[in-house]
Write an enzyme that holds these catalytic residues in place. Sequence first.
Site, PDB file in Angstrom:
ATOM      1  N   LYS A   4      27.412  28.467  13.541  1.00 16.34           N
ATOM      2  CA  LYS A   4      27.955  28.482  14.913  1.00 16.34           C
ATOM      3  C   LYS A   4      27.022  27.762  15.888  1.00 16.34           C
ATOM      4  CE  LYS A   4      28.935  32.693  16.242  1.00 16.34           C
ATOM      5  NZ  LYS A   4      29.256  34.118  16.433  1.00 16.34           N
ATOM      6  N   LYS A  48      24.216  28.797  16.832  1.00 15.01           N
ATOM      7  CA  LYS A  48      23.688  29.809  17.745  1.00 15.01           C
ATOM      8  C   LYS A  48      22.367  30.336  17.210  1.00 15.01           C
ATOM      9  CE  LYS A  48      26.562  32.361  20.848  1.00 15.01           C
ATOM     10  NZ  LYS A  48      27.341  33.548  21.172  1.00 15.01           N
TER      11      LYS A  48
HETATM   12  N1  C2G Z   1      31.775  38.435  26.034  1.00 17.86           N
HETATM   13  C1  C2G Z   1      32.351  38.849  27.237  1.00 17.86           C
HETATM   14  N2  C2G Z   1      31.693  38.628  28.401  1.00 17.86           N
HETATM   15  C2  C2G Z   1      30.464  38.026  28.412  1.00 17.86           C
HETATM   16  C3  C2G Z   1      29.880  37.616  27.195  1.00 17.86           C
HETATM   17  C4  C2G Z   1      30.555  37.843  26.009  1.00 17.86           C
HETATM   18  O1  C2G Z   1      33.475  39.401  27.252  1.00 17.86           O
HETATM   19  N3  C2G Z   1      29.840  37.822  29.604  1.00 17.86           N
HETATM   20  C5  C2G Z   1      32.521  38.680  24.797  1.00 17.86           C
HETATM   21  C6  C2G Z   1      32.886  37.386  24.089  1.00 17.86           C
HETATM   22  O2  C2G Z   1      34.078  36.840  24.648  1.00 17.86           O
HETATM   23  C7  C2G Z   1      33.088  37.866  22.649  1.00 17.86           C
HETATM   24  C8  C2G Z   1      32.084  39.028  22.527  1.00 17.86           C
HETATM   25  O3  C2G Z   1      31.717  39.407  23.887  1.00 17.86           O
HETATM   26  O4  C2G Z   1      34.413  38.383  22.484  1.00 17.86           O
HETATM   27  C9  C2G Z   1      30.837  38.650  21.770  1.00 17.86           C
HETATM   28  O5  C2G Z   1      30.262  37.530  22.429  1.00 17.86           O
HETATM   29  P1  C2G Z   1      29.328  36.549  21.545  1.00 17.86           P
HETATM   30  O6  C2G Z   1      28.297  37.347  20.847  1.00 17.86           O
HETATM   31  O7  C2G Z   1      28.920  35.405  22.417  1.00 17.86           O
HETATM   32  O8  C2G Z   1      30.378  36.055  20.461  1.00 17.86           O
HETATM   33  P2  C2G Z   1      30.631  34.558  19.958  1.00 17.86           P
HETATM   34  O9  C2G Z   1      29.350  33.874  19.721  1.00 17.86           O
HETATM   35  O10 C2G Z   1      31.638  33.988  20.890  1.00 17.86           O
HETATM   36  O11 C2G Z   1      31.240  34.807  18.492  1.00 17.86           O
HETATM   37  O12 C2G Z   1      34.403  34.595  15.013  1.00 17.86           O
HETATM   38  C10 C2G Z   1      34.201  34.853  16.390  1.00 17.86           C
HETATM   39  C11 C2G Z   1      32.780  34.561  16.780  1.00 17.86           C
HETATM   40  O13 C2G Z   1      31.871  35.277  15.946  1.00 17.86           O
HETATM   41  C12 C2G Z   1      32.572  34.959  18.238  1.00 17.86           C
END
Ligand code: C2G
Length: 126
Positions: A44, A46
């Site tokens: 990803k 990340k």
């Molecule tokens: N999120 C949120 N508000 C934020 C930050 C994050 O609602 N200010 C939500 C994201 O939309 C996501 C969840 O928290 O639904 C987890 O965020 P991340 O850890 O950044 O997830 P991500 O890297 O987008 O991974 O297969 C799907 C991926 O693994 C999602």
Amino acid sequence: MKRVITYGTFDVLHYGHINLLKRAKALGDYLIVGLSTDDFNKIKNKESYYTYIQRKMILEACRYVDLVIPESNWEQKKKDIIKYEADIFVMGDDWKNKFDFLSKYCEVIYLKRTPDISTTKIKQEL
Ligand code: C2G
């Protein structure tokens, strides 16, 4: 028993994550979180501050989370939904429409992202 599933890295857990987990749990009775493994984070593009084990431990301490499973690839969601009998798949709306194909297997809901907070922002401002 309504089962909800969601996925993410959840690094340096913050109130935006909690806001998502809280609303996801409120959609049912049981919340499963597919937590991105360290290897999948690389896919990803990340970098996470905490390891998978550390992120898993922190998530498991969250009152809204009932089960944490590893997310190691993009393709596992369908299988997980069937295996864990999820009724609802939830993601923040930064993913809007990206997972609509899963609506063949369960309800797909995108929740409003919490503004002005992210792990990147925390790292930059600390
Ligand atoms: N999120 C949120 N508000 C934020 C930050 C994050 O609602 N200010 C939500 C994201 O939309 C996501 C969840 O928290 O639904 C987890 O965020 P991340 O850890 O950044 O997830 P991500 O890297 O987008 O991974 O297969 C799907 C991926 O693994 C999602």
